[in-house]
Enzyme design. Structure first.
Site: not given
Length: 303
Positions: A137, A195
């Protein structure tokens, strides 16, 4: 603001209300957050007492749990606050970028799951941080930077220039070794991560001659075609992690282990805005479904 960069308070307001705030509204929110920024007196001494080689994410989680003694939500709950007020006193963490809070990511989902038990925001987000600490993650931007530096090292050893041809060569070596290309693909998006685009535009404006940025830019030009030819990636385009480590490195942030801490500081904004609405709407305790051994056997046989 004058420099063209967004204010994080504005983004937090947008996540909470779905409306772009006025300057007066942002200033009010900023003042309110500053008023809530002090730490309980025992937190800093506790952090200073921890082993110096303890992982920064572990220190971060311990510090956040220790700050829970100042939780306004926990006190209000203990004092018998009605459910209709559970969403108040909540916004008390540092704010920064990378606030992504869609429910599918592990840290935001973990925060939501633990928060659904009415654990206060400190404990709920500390659980989210533990999810973020997992290498699947929160490690991606570090892995991207390491991969790029691996290109630099290999090309320097072989006396080769870093260009589209040699990056293509290095990419196929990585893929043929059954390894993934870090920073490309996304579990939800099927196009270039917006992003990533924001970071690229920032780099083109503020650091166009940075050596690592030039490499990232060349990778961006050749990688989608390579991954499309390879055929194993649903989305051959870069995600946010493909660029963020390079920006950190440029500005002197070279301690890899702290990259996820920055990620954790920023993810709080998204995860806790989600928790805010969970409280405001009075959503129930989240109960993940269980499965039987028979289901597991049937599922595996179908794979």
């Amino acid at each position: 603001p004058d420099n063209g960069e967004p204010l994080l308070e504005s983004l937090f307001w947008l996540l909470l209300t779905s409306e772009v705030p006025t300057k007066e509204q942002v200033d009010t929110l900023t003042a309110d957050l500053h008023q809530r920024a002090s730490l309980p007196s025992h937190v800093v001494p506790l952090l200073n007492s921890l082993p110096k080689d303890m992982h920064p994410m572990t220190q971060f989680t311990i510090g956040l749990n220790a700050a829970q003694t100042g939780s306004a939500f926990a006190k209000a709950y203990q004092d018998g606050a009605p459910k209709s007020s559970y969403h108040e006193h909540l916004m008390r963490l540092y704010l920064c970028i990378h606030t992504d809070h869609e429910g599918g990511n592990a840290s935001a989902h973990t925060t939501h799951l633990v928060g659904s038990t009415l654990s206060d925001p400190y404990l709920s987000y500390a659980a989210g941080l533990n999810a973020l600490a997992g290498p699947l993650h929160g490690l991606a931007n570090q892995e991207v930077l390491g991969w790029i530096q691996g290109i630099q090292k290999k090309m320097a050893a072989e006396g080769k220039e870093i260009n589209a041809e040699t990056i293509t060569e290095f990419t196929w070596e990585t893929l043929n070794a059954k390894k993934v290309i870090p920073g490309y693909g996304h579990a939800v998006l099927r196009k270039t991560d917006p992003r990533y685009t924001c970071q690229r535009e920032f780099a083109m404006k503020h650091m166009p001659d940075d050596e690592l940025f030039k490499i990232v830019n060349t990778i961006y030009e050749v990688m989608p075609g390579i991954l499309t030819e390879h055929g194993k990636t649903k989305n051959p385009y870069p995600n946010v992690d493909s660029h963020s480590g390079v920006l950190l490195w440029h500005y002197g942030f070279t301690q890899f282990q702290y990259y996820t801490v920055l990620f954790g500081v920023s993810r709080a904004v998204g995860a806790l805005s989600q928790l805010y609405w969970d409280r405001a709407l009075g959503l129930p305790l989240e109960r993940p479904k269980s499965v039987t051994p028979e289901f597991i056997k049937s599922f595996c046989e179908k794979q």
